[in-house]
Design an enzyme around this catalytic site. Structure first.
Site, PDB file in Angstrom:
ATOM      1  N   CYS A  13      -0.327   4.156   2.733  1.00 27.38           N
ATOM      2  CA  CYS A  13       0.230   3.243   3.978  1.00 27.38           C
ATOM      3  C   CYS A  13       2.273   4.009   3.828  1.00 27.38           C
ATOM      4  O   CYS A  13       2.408   4.015   5.075  1.00 27.38           O
ATOM      5  CB  CYS A  13       0.507   1.955   4.347  1.00 27.38           C
ATOM      6  N   CYS A  44       0.651  -1.195  -0.479  1.00 28.25           N
ATOM      7  CA  CYS A  44       0.104   0.083   0.376  1.00 28.25           C
ATOM      8  C   CYS A  44       0.562   0.888  -0.101  1.00 28.25           C
ATOM      9  O   CYS A  44       2.265   1.958   0.688  1.00 28.25           O
ATOM     10  CB  CYS A  44      -1.124  -0.295   0.936  1.00 28.25           C
TER      11      CYS A  44
END
Length: 110
Positions: A35, A32
């Site tokens: 993230c 991600c």
């Protein structure tokens, strides 16, 4: 080096639900991109507010049981737990100032 603690399913209860201070939980995954942008922001918050809040990271791919329990369907998801209960949640990558504003009541800032 990260200031956030990596937590797995077996440690979640002790590190988060039974913590003696508020805990910011970063639900994330290796793949991600957003993230990875939030990680350093939470590390800074962990460092600057170490006395008032703990920051932990939960990899949702490795700990699907926890992600399912808290209904994590979009990451990054940053939840604040206090006294074993979710008090606040923030979905998506946000700058440090926005996260500090959202979690201000728990960061010990006067």
């Amino acid at each position: 080096m990260s200031n956030a603690i990596d937590v797995n399913t077996s440690e979640f209860e002790t590190e988060v639900l039974q913590a003696d201070k508020p805990v910011i939980v970063d639900f994330w995954a290796e793949w991600c991109g957003p993230c990875r942008m939030v990680g350093p922001v939470l590390d800074a918050i962990a460092s600057e507010h170490a006395g008032s809040v703990k920051v932990v990271k939960v990899n949702v791919d490795d700990n699907q049981e926890i992600a399912a329990k808290y209904g994590i369907t979009s990451i990054p998801a940053v939840y604040l737990f206090n006294d074993g209960e979710v008090q606040k949640q923030s979905i998506g990558a946000k700058p440090k100032s926005a996260l500090e504003k959202e979690f201000a009541p728990y960061l010990g800032a006067q």
